[in-house]
Design a protein around this motif. Sequence first.
Motif, short mmCIF file in Angstrom:
data_model
loop_
_atom_site.label_atom_id
_atom_site.label_comp_id
_atom_site.label_asym_id
_atom_site.label_seq_id
_atom_site.Cartn_x
_atom_site.Cartn_y
_atom_site.Cartn_z
N VAL A 132 28.49 25.80 3.32
CA VAL A 132 28.54 24.35 3.57
C VAL A 132 27.24 23.68 3.15
O VAL A 132 27.24 22.61 2.56
N LEU A 133 26.12 24.34 3.44
CA LEU A 133 24.82 23.74 3.13
C LEU A 133 24.67 23.47 1.63
O LEU A 133 24.22 22.39 1.23
N VAL A 134 25.03 24.45 0.80
CA VAL A 134 24.82 24.29 -0.64
C VAL A 134 25.86 23.39 -1.29
O VAL A 134 25.62 22.83 -2.36
N GLU A 135 27.01 23.25 -0.66
CA GLU A 135 28.05 22.39 -1.23
C GLU A 135 27.88 20.94 -0.79
O GLU A 135 28.03 20.01 -1.59
N ARG A 136 27.54 20.74 0.47
CA ARG A 136 27.46 19.38 1.01
C ARG A 136 26.04 18.83 1.07
O ARG A 136 25.82 17.62 1.06
N GLY A 137 25.06 19.72 1.11
CA GLY A 137 23.69 19.29 1.28
C GLY A 137 23.10 18.63 0.05
O GLY A 137 23.51 18.92 -1.08
N ASP A 138 22.11 17.76 0.26
CA ASP A 138 21.41 17.14 -0.85
C ASP A 138 20.37 18.12 -1.41
O ASP A 138 20.33 19.28 -1.03
N GLN A 139 19.51 17.63 -2.31
CA GLN A 139 18.55 18.52 -2.96
C GLN A 139 17.60 19.17 -1.96
O GLN A 139 17.30 20.36 -2.04
N LYS A 140 17.12 18.40 -0.97
CA LYS A 140 16.19 18.95 0.01
C LYS A 140 16.83 20.09 0.79
O LYS A 140 16.20 21.10 1.07
N VAL A 141 18.10 19.92 1.12
CA VAL A 141 18.81 20.96 1.87
C VAL A 141 18.99 22.21 1.01
O VAL A 141 18.76 23.33 1.45
N ALA A 142 19.42 22.01 -0.24
CA ALA A 142 19.62 23.15 -1.14
C ALA A 142 18.32 23.89 -1.39
O ALA A 142 18.28 25.13 -1.39
N LEU A 143 17.23 23.16 -1.60
CA LEU A 143 15.92 23.79 -1.81
C LEU A 143 15.49 24.59 -0.59
O LEU A 143 14.99 25.71 -0.70
N SER A 144 15.68 24.01 0.59
CA SER A 144 15.28 24.68 1.82
C SER A 144 16.09 25.94 2.06
O SER A 144 15.53 26.99 2.42
N ALA A 145 17.40 25.87 1.84
CA ALA A 145 18.26 27.04 2.04
C ALA A 145 17.92 28.14 1.04
O ALA A 145 17.84 29.32 1.40
N ALA A 146 17.72 27.76 -0.22
CA ALA A 146 17.41 28.74 -1.26
C ALA A 146 16.07 29.41 -1.01
O ALA A 146 15.88 30.58 -1.37
#
Length: 366
Positions: free
Chosen positions: A138-152
């Motif tokens: 859900v994070l990588v599909e719905r999240g914005d760039q900050k979320v994707a960067l943080s999760a990665a």
Amino acid sequence: MDARQNLIDELESTIASSEVHHRADVLRRITDLFAAGSNGFSSEQVELFDDVMCRLVDEIEESARATFGQRLADMGRTPKNLVRTLAFDDSIDVAGPLLSQCEQLDEATLVENAKTKSQDHLLAISRRYSIGEAVTDVLVERGDQKVALSAAANPGAKFSEFGFTTLVERSENDVDLALRVWSRHDISRQHLLKLFADSSESVRRKIQSGDRRNADLVKELIAEAADKLQAKSRESSLKYATARDQVNALQKAGDLGEGPLLEFARKGKFDETALTLATMSQLPIGVVERAIVHKSTEQIIVIAKAVGLSWITTKAILMIRGGSKGMSAHDLAQSLANYNKLKPETAEKAIKFYRMRDRAVGPAAK
């Protein structure tokens, strides 16, 4: 027990009161009591505290809820319903500490939260010490760039096939994200190849635009670096070595052909599929690997048509390229049209060109 009973007796009159500050004070006192003896409380007693706290927290101001949420986030045992209520609070000051720290929030709750709450809520979840695949999906599909960067960048985050496929696709035009994904120790070789292929194109365009005089030299250097990195990744992969042994055994037994290739592709076995197709087409493995992960389907269709593969097998190979999300109906329809339109003799000429080009480049891609 007298102190507990006195507090609980005070509950009804407190909730009925309009004095919000008084309610916050009672909540702090009940929290102190719970924190002091939570490890010794029975399940029934914890449920009672849960009910009391939930009824009080709904009526206190945001700053008090935020202070309360931070305190709960640091506690080992917490009332389940209360933690959930605060984690779904619209204010990130209230929900944030719990979403990023509280271990009492289960995966189903985190998934629901990530699907329905703000980007700030998703960002808080992405910072948890440990995150399961269902949540990162859900994070990588719905999240914005900050979320994707943080999760990665989170070493405690686990990604599914869908999660990695989505991250790689999002990295195509995002250098920062590409670097984060590239550095993960758990990324598969297949995703690594696709990430490098897509990112290298972006880097090439950027360098060429700044130094047009050496554009051809830049192309050669990037191609050489890509081939060497690809070969190094292949050599260090135990999974690739196992696949190579399996394909070699099939070839020696005279059983290597479209049947095993279709089975490998349907099971999503990237290395086995690439090795089999490389053997059948007499093309270097590096060329075939790049063709499979490339965003364009043309090379795979050319190779498939040249070696006489059916559309069913060709489609299965193309589905590997799409990862767990597969390919859209539109893309499949377009690929089928291109497959039907391409003549075998034209494909064979293209294959010869691939072989000639590879010999001119050198052995690095093999």
